[in-house]
Enzyme design. Structure first.
Site, PDB file in Angstrom:
ATOM      1  N   ASN A   7      -2.908  14.826 -11.461  1.00  0.00           N
ATOM      2  CA  ASN A   7      -3.647  14.051  -9.958  1.00  0.00           C
ATOM      3  C   ASN A   7      -5.164  15.439  -9.981  1.00  0.00           C
ATOM      4  OD1 ASN A   7      -4.635  12.740  -7.990  1.00  0.00           O
ATOM      5  ND2 ASN A   7      -2.828  12.647  -6.987  1.00  0.00           N
ATOM      6  N   LYS A  14      -3.055  17.830  -8.436  1.00  0.00           N
ATOM      7  CA  LYS A  14      -1.127  18.527  -8.004  1.00  0.00           C
ATOM      8  C   LYS A  14      -0.813  17.941 -10.007  1.00  0.00           C
ATOM      9  CE  LYS A  14      -1.716  16.686  -3.222  1.00  0.00           C
ATOM     10  NZ  LYS A  14      -2.479  15.363  -3.118  1.00  0.00           N
ATOM     11  N   ARG A  91      -3.172  10.924 -12.922  1.00  0.00           N
ATOM     12  CA  ARG A  91      -3.468   9.266 -12.874  1.00  0.00           C
ATOM     13  C   ARG A  91      -4.831   9.269 -12.975  1.00  0.00           C
ATOM     14  NH1 ARG A  91      -4.968  10.076  -6.683  1.00  0.00           N
ATOM     15  NH2 ARG A  91      -5.114   7.879  -6.474  1.00  0.00           N
ATOM     16  N   HIS A 181      -3.625   2.474  -5.252  1.00  0.00           N
ATOM     17  CA  HIS A 181      -2.516   2.230  -4.978  1.00  0.00           C
ATOM     18  C   HIS A 181      -1.630   1.116  -6.034  1.00  0.00           C
ATOM     19  CE1 HIS A 181      -3.828   3.564  -0.488  1.00  0.00           C
ATOM     20  NE2 HIS A 181      -3.552   4.428  -1.319  1.00  0.00           N
ATOM     21  N   HIS A 209       1.548  -0.413   0.889  1.00  0.00           N
ATOM     22  CA  HIS A 209       1.525   1.045   1.031  1.00  0.00           C
ATOM     23  C   HIS A 209       1.279   1.892   2.076  1.00  0.00           C
ATOM     24  CE1 HIS A 209       0.972   4.774  -1.192  1.00  0.00           C
ATOM     25  NE2 HIS A 209      -0.029   4.943  -0.232  1.00  0.00           N
ATOM     26  N   GLY A 211      -0.273   5.003   4.530  1.00  0.00           N
ATOM     27  CA  GLY A 211      -0.489   6.509   4.273  1.00  0.00           C
ATOM     28  C   GLY A 211      -2.005   6.628   4.961  1.00  0.00           C
ATOM     29  N   ASN A 212      -2.658   7.810   4.811  1.00  0.00           N
ATOM     30  CA  ASN A 212      -3.558   8.460   5.113  1.00  0.00           C
ATOM     31  C   ASN A 212      -4.634   7.189   4.709  1.00  0.00           C
ATOM     32  OD1 ASN A 212      -5.474   9.568   6.268  1.00  0.00           O
ATOM     33  ND2 ASN A 212      -6.067  10.784   4.541  1.00  0.00           N
ATOM     34  N   ARG A 242     -10.952   5.790   7.976  1.00  0.00           N
ATOM     35  CA  ARG A 242     -11.260   4.976   6.914  1.00  0.00           C
ATOM     36  C   ARG A 242     -11.640   3.221   8.314  1.00  0.00           C
ATOM     37  NH1 ARG A 242      -8.454   4.871   1.660  1.00  0.00           N
ATOM     38  NH2 ARG A 242      -9.233   7.095   1.344  1.00  0.00           N
ATOM     39  N   ARG A 286       1.051  10.717  13.382  1.00  0.00           N
ATOM     40  CA  ARG A 286       1.564  11.908  14.118  1.00  0.00           C
ATOM     41  C   ARG A 286       0.838  11.998  15.982  1.00  0.00           C
ATOM     42  NH1 ARG A 286       4.613  14.684   9.270  1.00  0.00           N
ATOM     43  NH2 ARG A 286       2.388  14.592   8.456  1.00  0.00           N
ATOM     44  N   GLY A 332       2.969   7.821   4.107  1.00  0.00           N
ATOM     45  CA  GLY A 332       3.857   8.588   4.869  1.00  0.00           C
ATOM     46  C   GLY A 332       4.123   7.800   6.541  1.00  0.00           C
ATOM     47  N   GLU A 335       7.055   5.036   5.519  1.00  0.00           N
ATOM     48  CA  GLU A 335       8.433   5.760   5.460  1.00  0.00           C
ATOM     49  C   GLU A 335       9.686   5.910   6.342  1.00  0.00           C
ATOM     50  OE1 GLU A 335       8.756   7.936   1.618  1.00  0.00           O
ATOM     51  OE2 GLU A 335       6.863   6.295   1.004  1.00  0.00           O
ATOM     52  N   ASN A 336       8.006   6.608   7.520  1.00  0.00           N
ATOM     53  CA  ASN A 336       8.485   6.889   8.547  1.00  0.00           C
ATOM     54  C   ASN A 336       8.058   6.534  10.248  1.00  0.00           C
ATOM     55  OD1 ASN A 336       9.528   9.305   7.088  1.00  0.00           O
ATOM     56  ND2 ASN A 336       7.707   9.149   6.361  1.00  0.00           N
ATOM     57  N   GLU A 387       4.600   7.248  -7.279  1.00  0.00           N
ATOM     58  CA  GLU A 387       3.360   7.111  -8.571  1.00  0.00           C
ATOM     59  C   GLU A 387       3.384   8.003  -9.729  1.00  0.00           C
ATOM     60  OE1 GLU A 387       1.857   7.668  -4.772  1.00  0.00           O
ATOM     61  OE2 GLU A 387      -0.275   6.130  -5.695  1.00  0.00           O
TER      62      GLU A 387
HETATM   63  P1  AMP Z   1       0.035   9.884   3.074  1.00  0.00           P
HETATM   64  O1  AMP Z   1      -1.148  10.144   2.967  1.00  0.00           O
HETATM   65  O2  AMP Z   1       1.195   9.123   2.465  1.00  0.00           O
HETATM   66  O3  AMP Z   1       0.623  11.089   3.492  1.00  0.00           O
HETATM   67  O4  AMP Z   1       0.570   9.787   4.963  1.00  0.00           O
HETATM   68  C1  AMP Z   1      -0.451  10.498   5.747  1.00  0.00           C
HETATM   69  C2  AMP Z   1       0.164   9.763   7.343  1.00  0.00           C
HETATM   70  O5  AMP Z   1       1.842   9.372   7.601  1.00  0.00           O
HETATM   71  C3  AMP Z   1       0.004  10.310   7.849  1.00  0.00           C
HETATM   72  O6  AMP Z   1      -0.735   9.187   9.413  1.00  0.00           O
HETATM   73  C4  AMP Z   1       1.154  10.174   9.102  1.00  0.00           C
HETATM   74  O7  AMP Z   1       1.313  10.771  10.343  1.00  0.00           O
HETATM   75  C5  AMP Z   1       2.190   9.864   8.407  1.00  0.00           C
HETATM   76  N1  AMP Z   1       3.629  10.381   8.070  1.00  0.00           N
HETATM   77  C6  AMP Z   1       3.876  11.138   7.013  1.00  0.00           C
HETATM   78  N2  AMP Z   1       4.694  12.037   7.133  1.00  0.00           N
HETATM   79  C7  AMP Z   1       5.530  11.342   8.146  1.00  0.00           C
HETATM   80  C8  AMP Z   1       7.314  11.748   8.969  1.00  0.00           C
HETATM   81  N3  AMP Z   1       7.749  12.382   9.000  1.00  0.00           N
HETATM   82  N4  AMP Z   1       6.571  10.942   9.932  1.00  0.00           N
HETATM   83  C9  AMP Z   1       6.368  10.222  10.860  1.00  0.00           C
HETATM   84  N5  AMP Z   1       4.244   9.865  10.244  1.00  0.00           N
HETATM   85  C10 AMP Z   1       4.450  10.528   8.764  1.00  0.00           C
END
Ligand code: AMP
Length: 403
Positions: A7, A14, A91, A181, A209, A211-212, A242, A286, A332, A335-336, A387
């Protein structure tokens, strides 16, 4: 068969080496700050050996040299010779209207990816650099494949991908929704069908999905029918930095008031908005959660917006699908961040979503499973995305078909 998954970004690279006989990751790593002083190279093996070093990498070829050395290293390596790598899968973010599926790399494919740089200036140029550097180092005897983030979305009907602007911009500049994605949405929707023990053809699934960067996709019978990201990954709902969708007049209004160029406004929408822009705290959920716990009102507002907008997209896609068998959370946040999942499911409860609070709290940090109650008409799953595995599987299939 071992497949190297790459990637390549503009300043990062990566990689993962995957043993496809067992579908197991052997090692993974990252080259950061390529072309920038203060480069960092990290490499981790599945059995826990870790290499972390500061090394300047002037270009992608220099980064690949680090990868190659680490793979073969006596202490940190996982292979004895580069011949053990059967193929390489890359990718690629933007496949535009040209690529509807993964392809083996040849000069025409590289040129087509290059022709799509205007649609993904930050990504496609870097991917081409990555592919060319890879060829320089591994030679053209090792087959390479490209797997596009957009290709899962190629099945969208025109009513989902066209924008309500003069048709000539579509004809002249290919302005339309492409999504992103796609590899993640493809993986988690297929995995969801597996976990439900059903044929994907019989299922209507909404995949989130989060994440960031975040996107939501409506998957009908295993095919994408709509997705929240658009011409670029800026479209959709609130992300780390964004904005997601807003009234287009906001853009011209703020540009005039603040005397911003198109490039500067692009930075505002891509880098200074979303969770960061509204909370004023951070783009990382977080940090925003921590600030909210200390009574920060703007942090609470940012998260309220995030949950509200996710719920609206999921609800809208249930309508687009004409029903829904399952919702999947991944990446992220998906999942969390259990509080967001709970809030979204609560807002969708009237449509038949019943979440089990205890299962929800347990399903974090890479765990996979159902978080809805046994009698929930709409099932809810948490599925860690993978992925790299999809890229490796596609690469393997293309290489085997070539033989
Ligand atoms: P990603 O782009 O998939 O890496 O996701 C990043 C986002 O996921 C960020 O806003 C983080 O705060 C959140 N995140 C990632 N890992 C955790 C975790 N273990 N607990 C809570 N939030 C997480």
């Amino acid at each position: 068969m071992k497949i190297l998954v790459i990637n390549a970004g503009s300043s990062s690279l990566k990689y993962q080496l995957i043993d496809m006989d067992k579908e197991e990751m052997l090692c993974k790593g990252n080259c950061e700050r390529i072309g920038i002083p203060g480069g960092i190279f990290t490499h981790k093996t599945a059995d826990g050996r870790e290499l972390d070093k500061k090394v300047n990498m002037i270009d992608h070829t220099a980064a690949f040299t680090q990868v190659k050395d680490a793979l073969l290293d006596a202490e940190y390596g996982v292979i004895k010779s580069l011949d053990e790598i059967t193929a390489i899968g890359h990718r690629v973010v933007q496949g535009g209207a040209i690529f509807h599926k993964s392809e083996l790399v040849d000069e025409r494919v590289i040129q087509d990816i290059e022709s799509l740089i205007p649609l993904a200036p930050l990504h496609n140029g870097a991917h081409v650099q990555g592919i060319r550097a890879c060829r320089e180092l591994f030679g053209d005897k090792v087959p390479e494949a490209v797997v596009f983030d957009t290709s899962f979305h190629a099945t969208m009907p025109p009513k989902a991908y066209m924008y309500n602007i003069p048709y000539e911009y579509y004809e002249k500049y290919a302005v339309r929704r492409y999504g992103a994605h796609g590899t993640s949405h493809r993986y988690v929707s297929a995995r969801c069908a597996e976990l439900m023990g059903q044929d994907p053809k019989d299922l209507k699934i909404v995949t989130c999905h989060l994440g960031n960067g975040s996107s939501i996709t409506a998957v009908d019978g295993g095919k994408c029918i709509d997705t929240s990201m658009g011409l670029t990954p800026l479209d959709g709902f609130m992300m780390g930095t964004r904005s997601g969708t807003l009234d287009p007049s906001v853009v011209t209004f703020v540009m005039e008031k603040e005397h911003l160029t198109p490039g500067e406004m692009d930075q505002v929408l891509n880098k200074k908005s979303g969770l960061l822009g509204v909370s004023g705290v951070s783009s990382d959920d977080r940090d925003v959660t921590a600030a909210r716990k200390q009574g920060n009102e703007r942090a609470k507002l940012a998260q309220d917006i995030l949950e509200y907008q996710i719920s609206k997209f999921v609800g809208g896609y249930m309508v687009a699908l004409g029903g829904c068998d399952a919702i999947v959370f991944t990446a992220g946040i998906g999942e969390n961040q259990t509080a967001h999942r709970a809030a979204v499911c609560q807002q969708l409860a009237f449509m038949g979503v019943k979440m089990d609070p205890q299962k929800n709290e347990e399903m974090v940090r890479g765990k996979e499973g159902e978080i809805s109650t046994p009698d929930s008409p709409i099932k809810v799953f948490v599925i860690p995305t993978n992925e790299e595995l999809v890229i490796a599987r596609d690469t393997k299939a293309l290489v085997e078909a070539m033989r």
